[in-house]
Design a protein around this motif. Structure first.
Motif, PDB file in Angstrom:
ATOM      1  N   ALA A  31      22.382  41.267  41.748  1.00  0.00           N
ATOM      2  CA  ALA A  31      23.241  42.409  41.444  1.00  0.00           C
ATOM      3  C   ALA A  31      24.304  42.052  40.408  1.00  0.00           C
ATOM      4  O   ALA A  31      24.562  42.824  39.475  1.00  0.00           O
ATOM      5  CB  ALA A  31      23.902  42.921  42.726  1.00  0.00           C
ATOM      6  N   GLN A  32      24.913  40.890  40.553  1.00  0.00           N
ATOM      7  CA  GLN A  32      25.951  40.493  39.602  1.00  0.00           C
ATOM      8  C   GLN A  32      25.374  40.220  38.218  1.00  0.00           C
ATOM      9  O   GLN A  32      25.996  40.548  37.195  1.00  0.00           O
ATOM     10  CB  GLN A  32      26.697  39.266  40.128  1.00  0.00           C
ATOM     11  CG  GLN A  32      27.538  39.550  41.366  1.00  0.00           C
ATOM     12  CD  GLN A  32      28.515  40.691  41.167  1.00  0.00           C
ATOM     13  OE1 GLN A  32      29.194  40.770  40.140  1.00  0.00           O
ATOM     14  NE2 GLN A  32      28.575  41.594  42.139  1.00  0.00           N
ATOM     15  N   ALA A  33      24.184  39.623  38.172  1.00  0.00           N
ATOM     16  CA  ALA A  33      23.541  39.379  36.876  1.00  0.00           C
ATOM     17  C   ALA A  33      23.197  40.697  36.194  1.00  0.00           C
ATOM     18  O   ALA A  33      23.403  40.858  34.977  1.00  0.00           O
ATOM     19  CB  ALA A  33      22.283  38.539  37.073  1.00  0.00           C
ATOM     20  N   MET A  34      22.668  41.649  36.947  1.00  0.00           N
ATOM     21  CA  MET A  34      22.375  42.962  36.378  1.00  0.00           C
ATOM     22  C   MET A  34      23.645  43.639  35.862  1.00  0.00           C
ATOM     23  O   MET A  34      23.657  44.244  34.784  1.00  0.00           O
ATOM     24  CB  MET A  34      21.715  43.856  37.432  1.00  0.00           C
ATOM     25  CG  MET A  34      20.275  43.526  37.737  1.00  0.00           C
ATOM     26  SD  MET A  34      19.589  44.715  38.935  1.00  0.00           S
ATOM     27  CE  MET A  34      17.844  44.267  38.891  1.00  0.00           C
ATOM     28  N   ALA A  35      24.726  43.515  36.632  1.00  0.00           N
ATOM     29  CA  ALA A  35      25.986  44.148  36.238  1.00  0.00           C
ATOM     30  C   ALA A  35      26.530  43.541  34.953  1.00  0.00           C
ATOM     31  O   ALA A  35      27.032  44.265  34.072  1.00  0.00           O
ATOM     32  CB  ALA A  35      27.002  44.017  37.366  1.00  0.00           C
ATOM     33  N   ARG A  36      26.445  42.213  34.818  1.00  0.00           N
ATOM     34  CA  ARG A  36      26.930  41.569  33.586  1.00  0.00           C
ATOM     35  C   ARG A  36      26.139  42.076  32.384  1.00  0.00           C
ATOM     36  O   ARG A  36      26.721  42.393  31.332  1.00  0.00           O
ATOM     37  CB  ARG A  36      26.813  40.053  33.707  1.00  0.00           C
ATOM     38  CG  ARG A  36      27.819  39.429  34.669  1.00  0.00           C
ATOM     39  CD  ARG A  36      27.890  37.920  34.473  1.00  0.00           C
ATOM     40  NE  ARG A  36      26.601  37.268  34.736  1.00  0.00           N
ATOM     41  CZ  ARG A  36      26.208  36.836  35.934  1.00  0.00           C
ATOM     42  NH1 ARG A  36      26.996  36.996  36.990  1.00  0.00           N
ATOM     43  NH2 ARG A  36      25.041  36.236  36.081  1.00  0.00           N
ATOM     44  N   GLY A  37      24.828  42.141  32.529  1.00  0.00           N
ATOM     45  CA  GLY A  37      24.001  42.628  31.420  1.00  0.00           C
ATOM     46  C   GLY A  37      24.312  44.067  31.075  1.00  0.00           C
ATOM     47  O   GLY A  37      24.398  44.440  29.887  1.00  0.00           O
ATOM     48  N   ALA A  38      24.495  44.899  32.091  1.00  0.00           N
ATOM     49  CA  ALA A  38      24.775  46.322  31.854  1.00  0.00           C
ATOM     50  C   ALA A  38      26.125  46.507  31.173  1.00  0.00           C
ATOM     51  O   ALA A  38      26.257  47.340  30.257  1.00  0.00           O
ATOM     52  CB  ALA A  38      24.733  47.078  33.181  1.00  0.00           C
TER      53      ALA A  38
END
Length: 394
Positions: A31-38
């Protein structure tokens, strides 16, 4: 798009609700990796976004960690035993208000924990789960959420109920040895010393299969082989579960043998359902209730979800399925996965806008696992950057 042209665009609401990439990254990390990319993609596009993250799970492996991440609390550790009676430390979670305990049964009766020795399907026991339940009761929990996947046991939950004070007796009044192999000799169940607290709490059991307790689709026949049971042992286990169902029926009037879902995890819920008030709930739905997932998903314009492998099972009872069902109809749902086994038509029929693999090219599972977090972040960047470039939504 120049920033001056974006002023009229409203803030885009993005919900990030992934499962773990099993063996590679936990749901919280994903979730945190997806959020950083977004976020990086939104900045590059000059677009205002509101991002909510919710690590998710389907009631099986990883559910405890996902819920602990969402609650932002540490696990509680308990000394107990594994499915073969060996000493282990197991974990459970207690909600911030102290009312709800989350127990992942495989912490105490899981198959991976006994993979270092020959499997003993006739003797494996759920007894160790009882220490987790007792700890939760001691902590004051009034609701117990029991996630039952990944078990090494086929004892109908007799071990668990024994740990809570019940006694399983043969016709001479002798207590049966642990495990499903002895249940053919069951004559009666003595619940006079059963912990009254277990009768008073609300039990919710995450269950994602519809198999009955007994028969050709039952616990022993369908799930016994993966726990080491051969044909003769499957017959012994099925006969024991049949006898257990009969004795429970005689004692309580509850007929459990053909109840859909009662065969999950070697019949783990059977004894609880015989003597306590339990509710079998699809795993993703149970997690959604605990984490108020619909509150986040109900306002999102774009939903990013994902798991290690997107295939036909993902659309039946898994996280991706739960997320798409809980999202509002107008939302765009995009899946990011390690591998994708579904075609465009299947995705469209499922209400999924698109699916993207994190693999940048030919790679082994080991190679992808070692780079999973970075690959998830970069894929999320590309997905959101492309989504915004296409003007979705304005």
């Amino acid at each position: 798009m120049p920033p001056a042209e974006t002023k009229h665009l409203r803030t885009l609401s993005i919900a990030i609700v992934p499962d773990s990439f099993k063996g590679s990254a936990g749901a919280g990390t994903v979730a945190q990796a997806m959020a950083r990319g977004a976020r990086t993609a939104a900045r590059a596009a000059g677009r205002e976004v509101a991002i909510s993250t919710l690590p998710f799970a389907d009631g099986g492996e990883g559910t405890l960690d996902a819920i602990l991440d969402a609650w932002d609390i540490p696990a509680r550790s308990v000394a107990t035993t594994d499915a073969l009676g060996r000493d282990v430390a197991a974990r459970y979670g207690l909600s911030p208000d102290g009312s709800t305990a989350v127990i992942e049964a495989a912490e105490a009766n899981g198959l991976p924990a006994v993979s270092d020795v020959p499997l003993r399907p006739l003797h494996a026991t759920t007894f160790g789960i009882g220490a987790l339940v007792n700890a939760a009761l001691d902590a004051g929990a009034t609701e117990i959420v029991l996630c039952i996947g990944g078990s090494a046991t086929t004892d109908g939950g007799t071990g668990l109920l024994s740990a809570l004070g019940a006694r399983f007796l043969d016709r001479d009044g002798h207590e049966l040895p642990p495990g499903g192999g002895s249940l053919r000799d069951l004559a009666s169940i003595d619940v006079s010393a059963l912990d009254r607290r277990a009768l008073g709490v609300s039990w919710k059991i995450a269950c994602d299969v519809t198999n009955p307790l007994v028969g050709e689709r039952g616990a022993a026949a369908v799930f016994g082989p993966q726990k080491g049971a051969r044909t003769a042992e499957i017959d012994v286990l099925d006969a024991g579960l049949r006898r257990l169902a009969v004795v429970i029926g005689e004692a309580t009037g509850r007929q459990l043998g053909e109840v859909p879902g009662m065969g999950a995890a070697g019949g783990l819920a059977a004894c609880l359902a015989g003597f306590c008030e339990v509710e079998l709930v699809p795993g993703w739905e149970l997690v959604a209730q605990i984490l108020d997932a619909r509150e986040i998903l109900g306002t999102a314009d774009l939903v990013l979800t994902g798991e290690g492998r997107l295939d036909s099972q993902s659309l039946h009872g898994k996280v991706v399925n739960g997320v798409r069902l809980a999202s509002r109809p107008e939302a765009d749902v995009i899946v990011i996965a390690g591998s994708i086994q579904l075609g465009p038509d299947e995705l469209a029929q499922a209400g999924i806008l698109a699916a993207y693999s994190i693999s940048p090219g030919p790679a082994t599972l080991e190679e992808l696992s070692g780079q999973a977090e970075g690959l998830i972040e970069s894929t999320s960047y590309s997905v959101v950057r492309t989504y915004l470039a296409n003007g979705q939504p304005g």
